[in-house]
Design a protein around this motif. Structure first.
Motif, PDB file in Angstrom:
ATOM      1  N   HIS A  31      -9.787 -13.358 -10.487  1.00 17.63           N
ATOM      2  CA  HIS A  31      -8.386 -13.529 -11.200  1.00 17.63           C
ATOM      3  C   HIS A  31      -8.230 -12.118 -12.028  1.00 17.63           C
ATOM      4  O   HIS A  31      -8.546 -12.014 -13.088  1.00 17.63           O
ATOM      5  CB  HIS A  31      -8.368 -14.735 -12.175  1.00 17.63           C
ATOM      6  N   THR A  32      -7.546 -11.250 -11.302  1.00 16.78           N
ATOM      7  CA  THR A  32      -7.206 -10.108 -11.862  1.00 16.78           C
ATOM      8  C   THR A  32      -5.902  -9.617 -11.320  1.00 16.78           C
ATOM      9  O   THR A  32      -5.208 -10.049 -10.208  1.00 16.78           O
ATOM     10  CB  THR A  32      -8.081  -8.780 -11.406  1.00 16.78           C
ATOM     11  N   HIS A  33      -5.021  -9.089 -12.317  1.00 16.10           N
ATOM     12  CA  HIS A  33      -3.554  -8.496 -11.698  1.00 16.10           C
ATOM     13  C   HIS A  33      -4.001  -6.881 -11.809  1.00 16.10           C
ATOM     14  O   HIS A  33      -3.160  -6.146 -12.163  1.00 16.10           O
ATOM     15  CB  HIS A  33      -2.736  -8.755 -13.015  1.00 16.10           C
ATOM     16  N   LEU A  34      -4.654  -6.565 -10.732  1.00 14.24           N
ATOM     17  CA  LEU A  34      -5.077  -5.074 -10.582  1.00 14.24           C
ATOM     18  C   LEU A  34      -3.952  -4.268  -9.996  1.00 14.24           C
ATOM     19  O   LEU A  34      -3.851  -2.716 -10.235  1.00 14.24           O
ATOM     20  CB  LEU A  34      -6.076  -4.894  -9.476  1.00 14.24           C
ATOM     21  N   GLN A  35      -2.659  -5.044  -9.431  1.00 10.63           N
ATOM     22  CA  GLN A  35      -1.478  -4.100  -9.027  1.00 10.63           C
ATOM     23  C   GLN A  35      -0.612  -3.883 -10.050  1.00 10.63           C
ATOM     24  O   GLN A  35       0.344  -3.012 -10.077  1.00 10.63           O
ATOM     25  CB  GLN A  35      -0.867  -5.117  -8.033  1.00 10.63           C
ATOM     26  N   PHE A  36      -1.030  -4.670 -11.368  1.00 10.26           N
ATOM     27  CA  PHE A  36       0.051  -4.232 -12.500  1.00 10.26           C
ATOM     28  C   PHE A  36       0.183  -2.585 -12.897  1.00 10.26           C
ATOM     29  O   PHE A  36      -0.845  -1.915 -12.888  1.00 10.26           O
ATOM     30  CB  PHE A  36      -0.300  -5.066 -13.886  1.00 10.26           C
ATOM     31  N   GLY A  37       1.088  -2.385 -13.390  1.00  8.84           N
ATOM     32  CA  GLY A  37       1.233  -1.011 -14.028  1.00  8.84           C
ATOM     33  C   GLY A  37       0.257  -0.489 -14.877  1.00  8.84           C
ATOM     34  O   GLY A  37      -0.078   0.930 -15.028  1.00  8.84           O
ATOM     35  N   GLU A  38      -0.358  -1.263 -15.539  1.00  3.53           N
ATOM     36  CA  GLU A  38      -1.388  -1.000 -16.771  1.00  3.53           C
ATOM     37  C   GLU A  38      -2.615  -0.294 -15.760  1.00  3.53           C
ATOM     38  O   GLU A  38      -3.328   0.391 -16.557  1.00  3.53           O
ATOM     39  CB  GLU A  38      -2.022  -2.144 -17.249  1.00  3.53           C
ATOM     40  N   PHE A  39      -2.548  -0.185 -14.448  1.00  4.06           N
ATOM     41  CA  PHE A  39      -3.797   0.234 -13.527  1.00  4.06           C
ATOM     42  C   PHE A  39      -2.960   1.334 -12.723  1.00  4.06           C
ATOM     43  O   PHE A  39      -4.117   2.049 -12.059  1.00  4.06           O
ATOM     44  CB  PHE A  39      -4.392  -0.621 -13.009  1.00  4.06           C
ATOM     45  N   LEU A  60     -19.819  -5.942  -8.940  1.00 11.35           N
ATOM     46  CA  LEU A  60     -18.729  -6.908  -8.090  1.00 11.35           C
ATOM     47  C   LEU A  60     -18.848  -6.707  -6.453  1.00 11.35           C
ATOM     48  O   LEU A  60     -19.002  -5.652  -6.123  1.00 11.35           O
ATOM     49  CB  LEU A  60     -17.409  -6.567  -8.334  1.00 11.35           C
ATOM     50  N   GLU A  61     -18.812  -7.848  -5.781  1.00 12.27           N
ATOM     51  CA  GLU A  61     -18.633  -7.998  -4.560  1.00 12.27           C
ATOM     52  C   GLU A  61     -17.349  -7.969  -4.024  1.00 12.27           C
ATOM     53  O   GLU A  61     -16.987  -7.485  -2.934  1.00 12.27           O
ATOM     54  CB  GLU A  61     -19.451  -9.308  -4.064  1.00 12.27           C
ATOM     55  N   ALA A  62     -16.415  -8.445  -4.726  1.00 12.68           N
ATOM     56  CA  ALA A  62     -15.234  -8.861  -4.360  1.00 12.68           C
ATOM     57  C   ALA A  62     -14.260  -9.152  -5.735  1.00 12.68           C
ATOM     58  O   ALA A  62     -14.731  -9.621  -6.543  1.00 12.68           O
ATOM     59  CB  ALA A  62     -15.014 -10.032  -3.282  1.00 12.68           C
ATOM     60  N   MET A  63     -12.787  -8.975  -5.527  1.00 11.12           N
ATOM     61  CA  MET A  63     -12.072  -9.583  -6.623  1.00 11.12           C
ATOM     62  C   MET A  63     -10.533 -10.247  -5.838  1.00 11.12           C
ATOM     63  O   MET A  63     -10.180  -9.789  -4.798  1.00 11.12           O
ATOM     64  CB  MET A  63     -11.660  -8.537  -7.430  1.00 11.12           C
ATOM     65  N   VAL A  64     -10.244 -11.279  -6.641  1.00 14.32           N
ATOM     66  CA  VAL A  64      -9.053 -11.880  -6.065  1.00 14.32           C
ATOM     67  C   VAL A  64      -7.671 -11.197  -6.805  1.00 14.32           C
ATOM     68  O   VAL A  64      -7.887 -11.359  -8.145  1.00 14.32           O
ATOM     69  CB  VAL A  64      -9.070 -13.289  -6.228  1.00 14.32           C
ATOM     70  N   VAL A  65      -6.849 -10.611  -6.167  1.00 10.84           N
ATOM     71  CA  VAL A  65      -5.674 -10.190  -7.031  1.00 10.84           C
ATOM     72  C   VAL A  65      -4.623 -11.066  -6.924  1.00 10.84           C
ATOM     73  O   VAL A  65      -4.054 -11.338  -5.668  1.00 10.84           O
ATOM     74  CB  VAL A  65      -5.527  -8.764  -6.458  1.00 10.84           C
ATOM     75  N   LEU A  66      -4.115 -11.466  -8.171  1.00 10.84           N
ATOM     76  CA  LEU A  66      -3.115 -12.522  -8.192  1.00 10.84           C
ATOM     77  C   LEU A  66      -1.707 -11.815  -8.264  1.00 10.84           C
ATOM     78  O   LEU A  66      -1.280 -11.039  -9.125  1.00 10.84           O
ATOM     79  CB  LEU A  66      -3.358 -13.519  -9.362  1.00 10.84           C
ATOM     80  N   GLY A  67      -0.672 -12.661  -7.627  1.00 15.51           N
ATOM     81  CA  GLY A  67       0.545 -12.109  -7.571  1.00 15.51           C
ATOM     82  C   GLY A  67       1.349 -13.270  -8.894  1.00 15.51           C
ATOM     83  O   GLY A  67       0.948 -14.454  -8.782  1.00 15.51           O
ATOM     84  N   VAL A  68       2.375 -12.787  -9.169  1.00 17.20           N
ATOM     85  CA  VAL A  68       3.312 -13.338 -10.064  1.00 17.20           C
ATOM     86  C   VAL A  68       4.631 -13.622  -9.926  1.00 17.20           C
ATOM     87  O   VAL A  68       5.363 -14.575 -10.330  1.00 17.20           O
ATOM     88  CB  VAL A  68       3.036 -12.783 -11.741  1.00 17.20           C
ATOM     89  N   ASP A  69       5.158 -12.967  -8.780  1.00 20.05           N
ATOM     90  CA  ASP A  69       6.467 -13.108  -8.253  1.00 20.05           C
ATOM     91  C   ASP A  69       6.367 -12.446  -6.747  1.00 20.05           C
ATOM     92  O   ASP A  69       5.281 -12.179  -6.437  1.00 20.05           O
ATOM     93  CB  ASP A  69       7.671 -12.621  -9.122  1.00 20.05           C
ATOM     94  N   ALA A  70       7.412 -12.319  -5.973  1.00 16.81           N
ATOM     95  CA  ALA A  70       7.325 -11.868  -4.714  1.00 16.81           C
ATOM     96  C   ALA A  70       6.836 -10.314  -4.727  1.00 16.81           C
ATOM     97  O   ALA A  70       6.048 -10.159  -3.835  1.00 16.81           O
ATOM     98  CB  ALA A  70       8.859 -11.768  -4.147  1.00 16.81           C
ATOM     99  N   ALA A  71       7.408  -9.458  -5.728  1.00 18.87           N
ATOM    100  CA  ALA A  71       7.107  -8.016  -5.626  1.00 18.87           C
ATOM    101  C   ALA A  71       5.725  -7.843  -6.024  1.00 18.87           C
ATOM    102  O   ALA A  71       5.093  -7.008  -5.245  1.00 18.87           O
ATOM    103  CB  ALA A  71       8.030  -7.374  -6.583  1.00 18.87           C
ATOM    104  N   SER A  72       5.126  -8.449  -6.966  1.00 21.22           N
ATOM    105  CA  SER A  72       3.720  -8.467  -7.366  1.00 21.22           C
ATOM    106  C   SER A  72       2.931  -8.756  -6.406  1.00 21.22           C
ATOM    107  O   SER A  72       1.662  -8.478  -6.208  1.00 21.22           O
ATOM    108  CB  SER A  72       3.267  -8.931  -8.932  1.00 21.22           C
ATOM    109  N   SER A  73       3.085 -10.019  -5.346  1.00 16.34           N
ATOM    110  CA  SER A  73       2.501 -10.744  -4.456  1.00 16.34           C
ATOM    111  C   SER A  73       2.423  -9.573  -3.377  1.00 16.34           C
ATOM    112  O   SER A  73       1.302  -9.344  -2.752  1.00 16.34           O
ATOM    113  CB  SER A  73       2.900 -11.919  -4.007  1.00 16.34           C
ATOM    114  N   GLU A  74       3.445  -8.865  -2.888  1.00 11.73           N
ATOM    115  CA  GLU A  74       3.466  -7.715  -1.926  1.00 11.73           C
ATOM    116  C   GLU A  74       2.701  -6.654  -2.257  1.00 11.73           C
ATOM    117  O   GLU A  74       1.854  -5.891  -1.574  1.00 11.73           O
ATOM    118  CB  GLU A  74       5.003  -7.214  -1.985  1.00 11.73           C
ATOM    119  N   ALA A  75       2.702  -6.381  -3.726  1.00  4.80           N
ATOM    120  CA  ALA A  75       1.791  -5.304  -4.191  1.00  4.80           C
ATOM    121  C   ALA A  75       0.335  -5.729  -4.019  1.00  4.80           C
ATOM    122  O   ALA A  75      -0.614  -4.836  -3.739  1.00  4.80           O
ATOM    123  CB  ALA A  75       2.146  -4.810  -5.542  1.00  4.80           C
TER     124      ALA A  75
END
Ligand SMILES: [Zn+2]
Length: 279
Positions: free
Chosen positions: A8-16, A32-47
């Motif tokens: 559970h990371t929000h690597l797409q957020f502006g902080e990064f 790390l082998e992998a990470m799961v990038v969580l969306g919180v709305d349509a735009a962040s899921s697209e990102a």
């Protein structure tokens, strides 16, 4: 450590935005082998999907968070439904209830949660659930959903994960019985994390995955700073101490659990240790 997965990371957020490549490099260096990038709305899921398309070790989700539930309009819902059909999307999330911050009216939160649970069942995708001060309301909703979803998903399939788990051991066991995994956040490193430590020591290792929820909630060693996926190693180290295991064993086992939950096609899964989704 090898085989670690930040579930559970929000690597797409502006902080990064300024140093995302360096953050990723530190994560791979940390094992790390992998990470799961969580969306919180349509735009962040697209990102999240866009990041994953550029990097096969990133796995995106699509979902609409409780905090912004009030903003889910018809167009948002149309985009979200479409995004959950993207072949790289591994879960519907982050969905849930947040009765601590109450940034959306509670009834909107419940409605948006239930609609997305139905969507996840339709797509046969597991769910990543956020629940803050709302377990009394959450538990019966998930219980009802799990009863309907289980025959659709097939026997033995995991249905989802309780992210940043904040309940006690007894509640954790009830979610596990329902087909959920329990996610241990980097805050397990805090001296005040007594209840979470009981969950970590009381559950079978097959029920646990690890996460950072970065950029939020840095581990004790970095408190007050930005969190990032590489710090999931600190959660693994702490879980290892609590369980009397090596950090390597914790990384491997929780990584396998994540592969099983999300059906990740990692090198580890390819080696036959984890299995994958049936579709
Ligand atoms: Zn989150």
């Amino acid at each position: 450590m090898t085989g670690l997965i930040d579930t559970h990371t929000h690597l797409q957020f502006g902080e990064f935005d300024k140093d995302r490549e360096a953050v990723l490099e530190r994560a791979w260096q940390a094992g790390l082998e992998a990470m799961v990038v969580l969306g919180v709305d349509a735009a962040s899921s697209e990102a999240a999907i866009a990041l994953a398309e550029a990097n096969p070790r990133l796995y995106p989700t699509a979902g609409w968070h409780a905090n912004v539930a009030v903003g889910l309009d018809q167009e948002g819902w149309r985009r979200l439904r479409e995004l959950t059909q993207h072949p790289r999307v591994v879960a519907v999330g982050e969905i849930g209830l947040d009765f601590y911050r109450n940034l959306s009216p509670r009834e909107d939160q419940v409605r948006v949660l239930e609609e997305q649970l139905a969507l996840a069942a339709e797509r046969r995708l597991p769910v990543a659930v956020h629940c803050r001060d709302a377990h009394d309301r959450m538990y019966p909703i998930l219980k009802r959903w799990a009863t309907k979803a289980r025959p659709l998903f097939g026997e033995g399939r995991l249905l989802g994960v309780m992210h940043y788990f904040s309940g006690d051991l007894e509640l954790a066991r009830r979610y596990v019985d329902m087909g959920f995994l329990i996610s241990v956040h980097t805050c397990v490193t805090y001296p005040t994390s007594g209840r979470l430590r009981e969950v970590v020591t009381g559950l079978d290792m097959g029920c646990l995955v690890l996460e950072t929820d970065s950029p939020y909630g840095a581990p004790q060693s970095q408190r007050g700073r930005r969190n990032e996926p590489s710090y999931v190693a600190e959660a693994a180290t702490r879980v290892a101490e609590l369980r009397g295991l090596t950090a390597e064993a914790v990384a491997q086992r929780t990584g396998e659990n994540a592969i099983r939950l999300f059906g990740l096609r990692t090198a580890q899964a390819g080696a036959g240790s984890g299995g994958g989704r049936a579709w």
